[in-house]
Scaffold this active site. Structure first.
Site, PDB file in Angstrom:
ATOM      1  CB  SER B  65      -0.974   0.111   1.236  1.00  0.00           C
ATOM      2  OG  SER B  65      -1.746  -1.109   1.258  1.00  0.00           O
ATOM      3  CB  SER B 104      -4.195   1.077   6.316  1.00  0.00           C
ATOM      4  OG  SER B 104      -4.345  -0.162   7.335  1.00  0.00           O
ATOM      5  CB  SER B 106      -6.742  -4.192   8.422  1.00  0.00           C
ATOM      6  OG  SER B 106      -5.647  -3.368   8.982  1.00  0.00           O
ATOM      7  N   GLY B 107      -7.378  -0.804   8.176  1.00  0.00           N
ATOM      8  CA  GLY B 107      -7.369   0.226   8.890  1.00  0.00           C
ATOM      9  C   GLY B 107      -7.032   0.246  10.329  1.00  0.00           C
ATOM     10  CB  THR B 109      -1.442  -1.305   9.764  1.00  0.00           C
ATOM     11  OG1 THR B 109      -2.288  -2.340   9.058  1.00  0.00           O
ATOM     12  CG2 THR B 109      -0.123  -1.855  10.030  1.00  0.00           C
ATOM     13  CD  GLU B 169      -1.447  -4.925  -1.091  1.00  0.00           C
ATOM     14  OE1 GLU B 169      -1.434  -5.307   0.160  1.00  0.00           O
ATOM     15  OE2 GLU B 169      -1.045  -5.878  -2.057  1.00  0.00           O
TER      16      GLU B 169
END
Lengths: 202, 202, 202, 202
Positions: B65, B104, B106-107, B109, B169
């Site tokens: 990302s 991100s 998952s939001g 990390t 990504e």
């Protein structure tokens, strides 16, 4: 930020979503042309086979092409391959058993061509992504995949409405991820088997 | 390279071109869903406007990302904006007049969320790309764009046949380049006007 | 460049050569204290032995400490060791057979301590350079070398006239290069034998 | 790790502390020779003045020299200067008002000399650190500082017992930090005034 004027009357018509659709349409056209060409199809499978057979894989590109290849390099490492990015701190010397995956829209960027020449001289396999079939880079490569996308200085917009080599660089990412996906499928490994190779110290 | 077995009988059916078509189809579906959602359309234009209005733009993402955002960062610099990649050598402290563009899947990390919290605390504008509408990152952001792509550890393949966050990504790159394209069109600058800003010392 | 005034009357007295002598004198004091301490001497040889014995070496540091360790990482690669820089593209997951060489002046930088904890949890050997004997990092490390240099926020100049952790970061380079030099001497390899490992594609 | 043999009988005599003292002694000799030379003293102050006067500073070096200059680049940013590392993502084109600080032991590394030529052609100020007074790089530079340290391929150990350009690269760090220290002292700024410029998102 004085460089970006908003005075043009057509400003409102260029939404980000419209731009996204333009970009997707251009990539769709590139993929369609690559898929329809049996020569290209064979070459892409050849690139995959040579990456799988190499002792170590080195990736190289300038600017955005190099960043796209680094995304692919990370995935190939997740697959269990030994992969190095040219220019990073502990990247060793390339040798005859290795493969160099290199991307250059023009195929003539001086530093990139010189590195490909070195790789060729030591006997490494050179695998090239480029828009230019008659470029120095394509001439050096054991396998070259010609991407029907605009080259960096095609400023007239004939092949792409995007700025500079944008379409080529997006293609490098999609092709790199397709190379990974095909190798992964062929490997028979599950996603859970790849996961433990992800960097755990960041 | 012992990790990749070729013993599965279906190996021959996974050509690189087929993988490329799979990847393109997944991106087409993501773009279609983003375009059909008027809320998303408005948010993407809001992100573009806030990037244009920021004194300086910072981009941040882990792994692939982060590499995708660096591709966008380079383009925004070509447009004349002041852009920094978090983690590079001379990136300064972010301040209230700046914007942080962060991606991100998952939001959640840890390091990414912590940085977004810091940016938020100093008063900077946080702009997020994520798959997780209820994540810590989305909660922090002034504007969050929810990308309908698989999250990194969706190993069951329900949302994407690709490994891990691959589709997200790729979306980050396409959305980032769409943000650039819309800003460029709005600027009225020609390609020839952007060209002299490209790095000339590599 | 408004930040640097030349109005102070003592400006002329601070030549670069005088600054260089100040910096050298501070490093001389650090080396003298390290050499005079038999405990430190034993620990440094222990670090060298554990680096030599590790399957792979990972190096980690924030900012300038990280750059100094990357200089050492490059040399250890030239020596034939397998070395990865945490945060670079193809750095894999650390495992129990590996060593993590980490530098942090304060020994308490959040991201660095968290990474050292992860390395410790998977059973890797943690080797630390720090100024803070009672820090979290020193507590985690199998071997910690305490460098008698100022910590980053010792702004009063008691331990060093240099700004922030400058002296510590210089020490990290000198100690890292001493670790390499000792390992090289012990290896019996000639300079000509190391040379072919230097990156050949840049 | 088969590359490092321990069979040599003198292994025990090469402690890390002894190596550290060797390295310090070599740096002491370099600093003494630089300080004793009034021409060098004047040139170093000239480099500092030109860095202070430049609109933007670019730093460039290959391998370990480049990493050492990046350490300096980070400090110069802390001082409030606008600094870019050649090769990082958002580094723009160099122009006539800028300065290029470049380090190369041999002064003849192809990519480095080419970049210095480009900088020179656009009218930027080229400031060089090298061991080779008659090199192409020294010939191009407005100011060149000749460091009395071994060049990379002086494998005979006449000038340094260290491997390759180790002593030169350590000198680059010490000189770079001396340039910063002198500029900082001349600025009159306190450490507390520099601190807020440190990156806050890592």
């Amino acid at each position: 930020m004085p460089h970006i004027s908003t005075s043009r009357t057509d400003t409102a018509s260029t939404s980000v979503t419209a731009a996204l659709e333009t970009i997707l349409a251009e990539n769709t056209a590139v993929v369609a042309r690559l898929s329809a060409d049996t020569e290209v199809t064979a070459r892409l499978d050849d690139v995959a086979a040579r990456l799988r057979g190499a002792e170590r894989i080195f990736v190289l590109g300038a600017g955005r092409s190099g960043l796209a290849l680094r995304m692919t390099a990370m995935r190939l490492m997740h697959l269990g391959l030994t992969v190095h990015v040219v220019g990073e701190t502990t990247t060793p010397a390339i040798t005859a058993a290795d493969a160099l995956l290199v991307a250059s829209g023009s195929g003539s960027t001086a530093g990139i061509v010189r590195a490909a020449e070195t790789a060729h001289e030591v006997g490494a396999t050179v695998l090239a992504l480029t828009t230019a079939a008659s470029s120095a880079l394509a001439g050096l490569a054991q396998v070259s995949v010609i991407v029907p996308a605009a080259e960096k200085q095609d400023h007239d917009g004939a092949l792409s409405a995007q700025y500079s080599g944008g379409l080529f660089e997006q293609s490098v990412l999609l092709i790199g991820d397709a190379l990974f996906h095909a190798l992964w499928q062929a490997s028979g490994a599950t996603a859970a088997e790849l996961w433990p190779r992800h960097a755990n110290l960041e």
